[in-house]
Enzyme design. Structure first.
Site, PDB file in Angstrom:
ATOM      1  N   HIS A  19     -15.714 -53.557  62.784  1.00  0.00           N
ATOM      2  CA  HIS A  19     -15.040 -53.837  64.050  1.00  0.00           C
ATOM      3  C   HIS A  19     -15.633 -52.883  65.080  1.00  0.00           C
ATOM      4  O   HIS A  19     -15.568 -51.652  64.920  1.00  0.00           O
ATOM      5  CB  HIS A  19     -13.532 -53.656  63.929  1.00  0.00           C
ATOM      6  CG  HIS A  19     -12.896 -54.674  63.034  1.00  0.00           C
ATOM      7  ND1 HIS A  19     -11.939 -54.341  62.087  1.00  0.00           N
ATOM      8  CD2 HIS A  19     -13.089 -56.018  62.931  1.00  0.00           C
ATOM      9  CE1 HIS A  19     -11.576 -55.443  61.448  1.00  0.00           C
ATOM     10  NE2 HIS A  19     -12.252 -56.462  61.944  1.00  0.00           N
ATOM     11  N   GLU A  22     -13.771 -49.658  66.594  1.00  0.00           N
ATOM     12  CA  GLU A  22     -13.133 -48.689  65.705  1.00  0.00           C
ATOM     13  C   GLU A  22     -14.140 -47.565  65.492  1.00  0.00           C
ATOM     14  O   GLU A  22     -15.032 -47.641  64.655  1.00  0.00           O
ATOM     15  CB  GLU A  22     -12.691 -49.365  64.412  1.00  0.00           C
ATOM     16  CG  GLU A  22     -11.630 -50.436  64.678  1.00  0.00           C
ATOM     17  CD  GLU A  22     -11.183 -51.189  63.432  1.00  0.00           C
ATOM     18  OE1 GLU A  22     -11.591 -50.814  62.308  1.00  0.00           O
ATOM     19  OE2 GLU A  22     -10.412 -52.154  63.586  1.00  0.00           O
ATOM     20  N   HIS A 113     -12.662 -48.028  58.739  1.00  0.00           N
ATOM     21  CA  HIS A 113     -11.862 -48.684  59.776  1.00  0.00           C
ATOM     22  C   HIS A 113     -10.869 -47.716  60.403  1.00  0.00           C
ATOM     23  O   HIS A 113     -10.432 -46.751  59.780  1.00  0.00           O
ATOM     24  CB  HIS A 113     -11.084 -49.869  59.186  1.00  0.00           C
ATOM     25  CG  HIS A 113     -11.946 -51.013  58.788  1.00  0.00           C
ATOM     26  ND1 HIS A 113     -12.217 -52.071  59.635  1.00  0.00           N
ATOM     27  CD2 HIS A 113     -12.623 -51.272  57.643  1.00  0.00           C
ATOM     28  CE1 HIS A 113     -13.005 -52.933  59.020  1.00  0.00           C
ATOM     29  NE2 HIS A 113     -13.279 -52.466  57.810  1.00  0.00           N
ATOM     30  N   GLU A 175      -8.913 -46.822  55.885  1.00  0.00           N
ATOM     31  CA  GLU A 175      -8.223 -47.141  57.143  1.00  0.00           C
ATOM     32  C   GLU A 175      -7.495 -45.883  57.597  1.00  0.00           C
ATOM     33  O   GLU A 175      -6.667 -45.336  56.875  1.00  0.00           O
ATOM     34  CB  GLU A 175      -7.209 -48.270  56.905  1.00  0.00           C
ATOM     35  CG  GLU A 175      -6.601 -48.848  58.149  1.00  0.00           C
ATOM     36  CD  GLU A 175      -7.435 -49.946  58.781  1.00  0.00           C
ATOM     37  OE1 GLU A 175      -7.631 -49.895  60.008  1.00  0.00           O
ATOM     38  OE2 GLU A 175      -7.866 -50.861  58.057  1.00  0.00           O
TER      39      GLU A 175
END
Length: 312
Positions: A19, A22, A113, A175
């Site tokens: 992404h 990010e 992420h 994450e």
């Protein structure tokens, strides 16, 4: 449990920018590339900026969400002039890191992420039987004490696994949040770096012959369902925000009757489920377009076997 012996993790991939907004993973991968870090003990390390177009534009994606493009169906779909950029890129990454499900795939794929939700440090993977990933998780959980460390289990068959980490023989996503999109925060970057450092340290120990004891791993959350915002039936616009008592409380206990949403008109929407569950990805910015206010999960404990490298 009986000890398990598995082949060395000889080829490791570390991916950022799946992404494009990010930023922790983008800058961490760029730093490793600047350092020309290509070996981790006996293992080779491949570093990848997964979605360079989106990174350049500082957007999550350009056409479609790249991290939903790694199912078998999408990876095997024909490419035409109308094929979205991210689908083309997913197939390129499958060639580089996979092919998915093959003996030639990377031994370990770690995808980096950020989330705007207050989730601390979470590892996300698809199997509760993957000894490698669960032992890495336990090492990270034991070594990193500055932030809560949790494991999120997505119970999907490999063919339906949609994220980039599924390309490897073993794979998981890291994450870390909260961090706004398009921003890099030093504290969040350092948490991610520490998790990556612990992952690579575990790989080195495993490959060198260290034996890892079995036992229980806790703070494992298995996905149950997603919850959308209340919406206007005619316009489909949201009509409420996350309730202040739930905001920033990812992985808390959500009991029947607890407030979930505060309507813009002032009413409170309460949780009407019968099972006590744990919300996560609460008010994630990127999930508004996916009609997700948060996910709900059950908390569980897993037992993992002793593990060591298999010698020829």
């Amino acid at each position: 449990m009986e000890p398990v012996s598995l082949p060395a993790q000889s080829r490791v991939a570390l991916c950022g920018g799946t992404h494009g907004n990010e930023m922790s993973g983008v800058y961490l991968v760029r730093e490793l590339q600047r350092q020309k870090l290509e070996k981790v003990g006996s293992a080779t390390l491949t570093t990848v900026i997964s979605n360079p177009r989106a990174v350049q534009m500082c957007k999550r994606y350009t056409d479609v969400d790249l991290n939903r493009c790694f199912t078998d169906a999408i990876l095997s779909s024909p490419v035409t002039d109308a094929t979205p950029y991210e689908v083309r890129r997913a197939q390129e990454l499958n060639t580089l890191l996979g092919p998915k499900g093959s003996v030639g795939a990377m031994d370990l794929v770690c995808d980096l992420h950020n989330t705007t939700a207050n989730m601390g440090l979470s590892l996300i993977s698809y199997s509760d039987q993957d000894c490698v990933i669960l032992h890495i998780y336990r090492q990270i959980q034991r070594k990193i004490t500055s932030v809560p460390v949790r494991f999120i289990l997505l119970d999907l068959p490999l063919a339906d696994a949609y994220s980039q980490d599924s390309l490897g023989k073993h794979g998981f996503s890291i994450e870390v949040g909260p961090q706004p999109h398009g921003v890099v925060r030093a504290d969040i970057f350092n948490i991610m770096k520490e998790a990556v450092d612990q992952t690579l340290a575990w790989v080195q120990c495993f490959n060198s012959g260290s034996a890892f004891e079995g036992g229980e791993v806790d703070d494992v959350y298995t996905f149950v369902k997603s919850v959308d915002y209340p919406r206007d039936p005619e316009t489909n616009e949201i009509t409420a925000a996350i309730h202040p008592q739930l905001q920033d409380r990812d992985f808390c206990l959500l009991h029947p009757g607890d407030p979930m949403f505060l309507m813009f008109s002032g009413e409170i929407v309460k949780y009407e489920g019968v099972e006590v569950l744990h919300p996560y990805f609460v008010n994630e910015c990127a999930y508004y377009e996916k009609s997700i206010a948060f996910h709900l999960a059950r908390k569980m404990t897993l037992t993992i076997p002793p593990l060591q490298v298999k010698r020829d």
